[in-house]
Design a protein around this motif. Sequence first.
Motif, mmCIF file in Angstrom:
data_model
loop_
_atom_site.group_PDB
_atom_site.id
_atom_site.type_symbol
_atom_site.label_atom_id
_atom_site.label_comp_id
_atom_site.label_asym_id
_atom_site.label_seq_id
_atom_site.Cartn_x
_atom_site.Cartn_y
_atom_site.Cartn_z
ATOM 1 N N LEU A 247 5.769 20.636 51.122
ATOM 2 C CA LEU A 247 6.306 21.741 51.907
ATOM 3 C C LEU A 247 7.693 21.432 52.451
ATOM 4 O O LEU A 247 8.549 22.327 52.530
ATOM 5 C CB LEU A 247 5.341 22.066 53.048
ATOM 6 C CG LEU A 247 5.692 23.288 53.917
ATOM 7 C CD1 LEU A 247 5.774 24.538 53.057
ATOM 8 C CD2 LEU A 247 4.673 23.455 55.026
ATOM 9 N N ILE B 25 11.021 23.847 52.085
ATOM 10 C CA ILE B 25 11.712 24.420 53.247
ATOM 11 C C ILE B 25 13.212 24.136 53.166
ATOM 12 O O ILE B 25 14.047 25.014 53.414
ATOM 13 C CB ILE B 25 11.114 23.856 54.550
ATOM 14 C CG1 ILE B 25 9.682 24.365 54.730
ATOM 15 C CG2 ILE B 25 11.961 24.251 55.751
ATOM 16 C CD1 ILE B 25 8.967 23.755 55.930
ATOM 17 N N GLN C 30 14.710 26.285 50.378
ATOM 18 C CA GLN C 30 14.782 27.697 50.757
ATOM 19 C C GLN C 30 15.940 27.946 51.723
ATOM 20 O O GLN C 30 16.641 28.958 51.623
ATOM 21 C CB GLN C 30 13.467 28.133 51.387
ATOM 22 C CG GLN C 30 13.379 29.635 51.663
ATOM 23 C CD GLN C 30 12.095 30.017 52.358
ATOM 24 O OE1 GLN C 30 11.527 29.219 53.096
ATOM 25 N NE2 GLN C 30 11.610 31.217 52.114
ATOM 26 N N ALA C 31 16.154 27.022 52.653
ATOM 27 C CA ALA C 31 17.276 27.167 53.589
ATOM 28 C C ALA C 31 18.614 27.109 52.858
ATOM 29 O O ALA C 31 19.560 27.826 53.203
ATOM 30 C CB ALA C 31 17.195 26.072 54.655
ATOM 31 N N LYS D 294 4.773 29.947 53.003
ATOM 32 C CA LYS D 294 6.145 29.781 53.493
ATOM 33 C C LYS D 294 7.125 30.638 52.711
ATOM 34 O O LYS D 294 8.033 31.259 53.282
ATOM 35 C CB LYS D 294 6.550 28.306 53.409
ATOM 36 C CG LYS D 294 7.985 28.035 53.822
ATOM 37 C CD LYS D 294 8.246 28.430 55.272
ATOM 38 C CE LYS D 294 9.693 28.178 55.668
ATOM 39 N NZ LYS D 294 9.965 28.640 57.059
#
Length: 316
Positions: free
Chosen positions: A74, A78, A81-82, A118
């Motif tokens: 994960l 994250i 994705q940012a 997410k």
Amino acid sequence: MGFPTTYTQWVMECVKTVSYNIKINGEPTMPFDAARGLRQGDPMSAFLFAIGMEYLSRMLNALKEFHFHPRGDLASVIVLQACFARFSQSSGLQANLGKSSVYFGGVSQAVQESILHKLGSHLGQPGSYRTQAERAQLIKSVLFGIQAFWAQIYILHTKVLKLIKAHCMSYLWSGSSTITKKALVAWDNVCTPKSVGGLNLTNMYLWNRAAIAKHWWDIAHKQNKMWIRWIHSYYSKQQHMDSVPVPKQANWMVRKMFEARPLVANMQIQPTGKNTIRQIYYQALTARSKMPWKCIMYKNAARPKTAFTMWLWTDY
């Protein structure tokens, strides 16, 4: 990215001043401005795309917590994705979640669910929801293309080819990456041309042999490359290539090319034609009688799913 201000202004002037007109009854309308983007086919499009991807590549390279081939976790998702979110804010490009999917391999179910939660509910795992016709096309265009490059350079180990075949077969019939023996049609029948009742998927073992045999054919018929001239001067020594014994002192790859002689010995290959590997491959396939329903089955406007179902019904 450090471009001069004048250059940036020139580019933006080209992007912002695009206009179109439409012909109605043979008469052009008044020009109207485009909302965004360049004209279709504009030679500048490729350069702007390269600049945008260079910016994204630099952003990805700057990530310290992420590697291009990590184990699925994960934290990496994250961070990635940012990064894409910052790229979207800078470029104005947005990912279409409705057309996006997540591919998992070797990841626990709990981690998969946390990653999907997410990223958003619109994303899912491709595979089981695809039709068998779509899976066949994916195998033909993507999975085969991954190994096609290496198959033209090396003799792939039989165990590796069997493993690739097992995964492709399992994915086609079950939509899963888990190897299963469930199959409605024998894989050898699937990997035959459509004219003889197959799906025209590629027999990877035979394609690998054909690719190496093509190197032998080049050695015997071409001398316009440095490595071919070297083999002639070092191994054949002015002898006819068909009578040169397999050199025992040669490396493994050269010996395999010499051992591929029987595969192309009696084949008729166009010397100036293209796709030499494909010529060898199709001539090496076991001869089968053509099916009379080939044109009715494939040369129509039916959906791929319907055509696949009809093929399955005729072959099962």
